[in-house]
Write a protein that holds these residues in place. Structure first.
Motif, short mmCIF file in Angstrom:
data_model
loop_
_atom_site.label_atom_id
_atom_site.label_comp_id
_atom_site.label_asym_id
_atom_site.label_seq_id
_atom_site.Cartn_x
_atom_site.Cartn_y
_atom_site.Cartn_z
N GLU A 115 -1.91 34.59 -36.36
CA GLU A 115 -0.71 34.36 -37.18
C GLU A 115 0.00 33.09 -36.72
OE1 GLU A 115 1.65 37.85 -36.87
OE2 GLU A 115 0.18 39.16 -37.84
N GLN A 116 0.04 32.89 -35.41
CA GLN A 116 0.69 31.70 -34.87
C GLN A 116 -0.03 30.43 -35.33
OE1 GLN A 116 0.64 31.48 -30.62
NE2 GLN A 116 1.87 29.62 -30.52
N ILE A 117 -1.36 30.44 -35.32
CA ILE A 117 -2.13 29.27 -35.73
C ILE A 117 -1.88 28.96 -37.20
CG2 ILE A 117 -4.48 28.43 -36.15
CD1 ILE A 117 -5.31 29.81 -33.58
N THR A 118 -1.87 30.02 -38.02
CA THR A 118 -1.62 29.80 -39.46
C THR A 118 -0.25 29.17 -39.68
OG1 THR A 118 -3.01 31.70 -40.04
CG2 THR A 118 -1.44 30.93 -41.69
N ALA A 119 0.77 29.71 -39.01
CA ALA A 119 2.12 29.16 -39.18
C ALA A 119 2.22 27.75 -38.58
CB ALA A 119 3.13 30.09 -38.51
N ASN A 165 -4.85 28.89 -26.70
CA ASN A 165 -4.58 30.27 -26.31
C ASN A 165 -5.57 31.24 -26.95
OD1 ASN A 165 -2.41 29.50 -24.72
ND2 ASN A 165 -0.90 29.83 -26.33
N LYS A 166 -5.99 30.93 -28.16
CA LYS A 166 -6.95 31.81 -28.81
C LYS A 166 -8.30 31.76 -28.12
CE LYS A 166 -9.08 33.15 -33.15
NZ LYS A 166 -9.23 32.93 -34.60
N ILE A 167 -8.70 30.56 -27.70
CA ILE A 167 -9.96 30.45 -26.95
C ILE A 167 -9.91 31.32 -25.71
CG2 ILE A 167 -11.38 28.86 -25.60
CD1 ILE A 167 -10.61 26.67 -27.59
N THR A 168 -8.81 31.25 -24.98
CA THR A 168 -8.66 32.04 -23.76
C THR A 168 -8.64 33.54 -24.07
OG1 THR A 168 -7.41 30.24 -22.71
CG2 THR A 168 -7.20 32.44 -21.74
#
Length: 471
Positions: free
Chosen positions: A366-370, A405-408
């Motif tokens: 959701e953070q990436i989309t925003a 952060n998503k990769i981690t």
């Protein structure tokens, strides 16, 4: 003539087709290494596994030694003596064959055999624990390399994007749309991005070295991880599996059994012991007097004897040994309880790690989309003069951090699944079905359990087992 023409035509057609096939084979990309490949390589490469396999074989030999204590001991003794007494020279030679055997020791030898067998089983469980650690280390190294590679790609893309922003800021400054401050901010952001890229490349190199240590080779192209392993339905089910299957618990159980037998062995030390012995000896004597006289003599002797002995008073040594064995038994019981609690904790921690990683991934998506929408909007507004270069750079940095952060989080999710398998005692080559020959911990024991009089058989088996382990 017609047949010859047809054959020549076939040969001409075959050459370009063969060249095309070879060219296609040469152009095929190298096969990517899978997570299973990394685990197999670690299992075959690990010196730690080799070390603990040798420790297990030593424990197997202890069991053979305990059994050998019940068998007779046969030895020969040769002796030569020269004497000179008041001018008389003399010498004697003797050769004897002696045999001795413990006939009855009121349970001491039987307890020693049981202790050795329980120690073998405890050492086998410890070997499984080492195997789990080796495989988990390979999983972590694999995921770290993939994560570090993705971070490098992400930072490289960031340098490219910020570089574009920096060039655009310079162009806008040249036409008077923005100030030198905006250009300096873009320059600083580009320098920071390059520093982050250098750091990511360093982390990747470190991860590659760890992978090489774990598997014996540098990583090539790594394929995406497979689907995560299937989990038990509930945390309590996972804990039940861990209590039944974890090698640390099994090792502690065996050690507790050894300590119980140790108490019995200490008590048995006060019992009598009956031994028997037999010998055959022959001796020859020769003496020379100062007056030249020579005398010869000799005798052949056979002897059988029985001996029973018991310690009546040991100065307190035997009672102290008995009390020590009881204290060691209490310590082993407490260690078993503590190990069980640690396994429960490890299962719960890994289970929570899975839940946390899943929640993080959902939130980060959701953070990436925003962040992507914000970045696109800020860039568009900046072209209209409603936003500054710093606003664009901040939006880009927020998007970059979310992707990193998503990769981690994805790597943590994968790792937590395998940590849970390890906590349940299921992270083994056999349970993972990796399809390779594995070390049979009972093969060497089966070869030496009867205490063969020669170690040649053991050495031959040793070579076979090492060959299997390296396939």
């Amino acid at each position: 003539m017609f047949r010859k023409t047809v054959n020549e035509l076939r040969q001409r057609l075959r050459r370009p087709m063969l060249a095309l096939v070879l060219a296609g084979a040469t152009a095929l990309p190298a096969q990517a290494e899978s997570l299973a490949d990394a685990m197999v390589a670690a299992y075959r490469h690990s010196a730690l596994l080799d070390q603990n396999r040798a420790v297990l074989r030593a424990a197997d030999e202890d069991a053979a030694s305990a059994l050998a204590a019940l068998r007779p001991v046969l030895q020969w003794v040769a002796n030569y003596t020269y004497q000179n007494i008041e001018g008389f020279d003399g010498n004697s030679r003797s050769l004897s064959l002696q045999a001795s055997m413990t006939l009855y020791d009121f349970g001491r030898s039987a307890i020693a055999i049981d202790i050795a067998k329980e120690t073998v089983l405890a050492t086998r469980a410890a070997l499984v624990g080492v195997e789990q650690d080796v495989i988990l280390g390979a999983v972590e190294a694999y995921l770290n390399v993939r994560s570090a590679t993705e971070q490098v790609d992400l930072q490289s893309n960031s340098v490219r994007v910020i570089g574009q922003e920096q060039r655009a800021a310079t162009d806008r400054f040249d036409v008077g749309e923005i100030t030198q401050t905006d250009v300096s901010q873009a320059d600083a952001a580009l320098a920071a991005a390059r520093a982050n890229l250098a750091s990511a490349e360093g982390e990747l190199q470190i991860a590659r070295e760890v992978y090489r240590t774990a598997t014996g080779k540098m990583p090539g192209k790594l394929s995406p991880p497979p689907p995560t392993p299937k989990l038990p339905a509930t945390l309590e089910q996972a804990r039940d599996i861990g209590r039944r299957s974890h090698p640390a618990i099994q090792e502690s159980q065996r050690q507790a059994a050894v300590s119980e037998l140790g108490v019995a062995a200490a008590a048995a030390e006060r019992n009598p012991q009956l031994t028997g012995s037999a010998s055959l000896s022959t001796s020859r004597n020769k003496s020379l007097s100062p007056f030249g006289g020579i005398s010869h003599g000799g005798q052949d002797v056979g002897q059988l004897s029985l001996q029973m002995s018991q310690t009546i008073y040991s100065g307190g040594r035997l009672p102290a040994a008995h009390r020590k064995a009881m204290a060691q038994r209490d310590a082993a019981r407490a260690a078993l309880l503590n190990t069980s609690r640690q396994v429960d904790q490890a299962v719960g921690t890994a289970w929570a790690g899975i839940d946390v990683a899943r929640a993080q991934i959902r939130a980060i998506d959701e953070q990436i989309t925003a962040a992507q929408q914000a970045y696109d909007g800020v860039r568009e507004e900046a072209t209209l003069g409603a936003r500054t270069t710093l606003d664009v750079l901040d939006a880009e940095q927020s998007l970059l951090e979310a992707r990193a952060n998503k990769i981690t989080a994805e790597a943590n999710l994968q790792l937590a699944h395998y940590q849970l398998l390890s906590a349940m005692g299921l992270l083994t080559v056999e349970n993972l079905k990796l399809g390779i020959p594995t070390y049979d911990p009972s093969a060497y024991y089966n070869a030496v359990q009867d205490a063969p009089y020669t170690s040649r058989q053991g050495k031959s088996l040793d070579r076979v087992l090492r060959a299997i382990g390296k396939q």
